[in-house]
Design an enzyme around this catalytic site. Structure first.
Site: not given
Ligand code: AMP
Ligand code: ZN
Length: 146
Positions: A109, A111
């Protein structure tokens, strides 16, 4: 376990695959055949958005080139929309790869983090310095030959 669902590779235990599959709700910003953009549920700043490929891949190396291209086209679409819809002053595009880099969800993903003057976020910490010799050596070592 990987299944083929609606033409996409899907991991049963992956939150983002479950969002793509409609099992978990999300605040969708945009989607097309290959990508989905939705609001981060725990945002760093107002409008923090995630862009993901619909085909599960842990990181960019595991993705097909066409999916990488589609993903960054979607990033550009979302950034263009944010430029007119949010009063942002800048933004950060961030990819965390691997636990050491802060990757918590193992579905690639990107950001998109809108930035606002005085938002209090600091991504510019420099934790390392290279000598000119090391820069020379690294440029040779990492040099892309493929
Ligand atoms: P990472 O630390 O790069 O793996 O980021 C994962 C991101 O996913 C974090 O910023 C979380 O806040 C976000 N996240 C986790 N679960 C959800 C969800 N159900 N819907 C939207 N964002 C999410
Ligand atoms: Zn997944």
């Amino acid at each position: 376990m990987t299944n083929k669902v609606l033409g996409c590779y899907y991991m049963d235990d992956c939150i983002f695959c479950r969002i793509i599959n409609g099992e978990i709700p999300s605040y969708t910003i945009y989607q097309d055949e290959k990508t989905l953009a939705f609001l981060d549920i725990n945002p760093n700043t107002r409008g923090h958005t995630l862009v993901i490929p619909k085909k599960h891949a842990k990181n960019i190396i595991d993705m097909e080139d066409t999916d990488v291209e589609a993903l960054f086209r979607t990033v550009k679409k979302v950034v263009s929309s944010m430029k007119v819809s949010l009063d942002l002053d800048g933004l950060n595009l961030v990819v965390n790869q691997g636990e050491v880099a802060g990757q918590v969800i193992h579905h690639f993903h990107c950001h998109i983090i809108p930035r606002y003057v005085d938002d209090g976020i600091n991504y510019s910490s420099k934790g390392y310095s290279s000598s000119t010799e090391e820069l020379e050596e690294l440029a040779g070592k990492i040099s892309v030959n493929i």
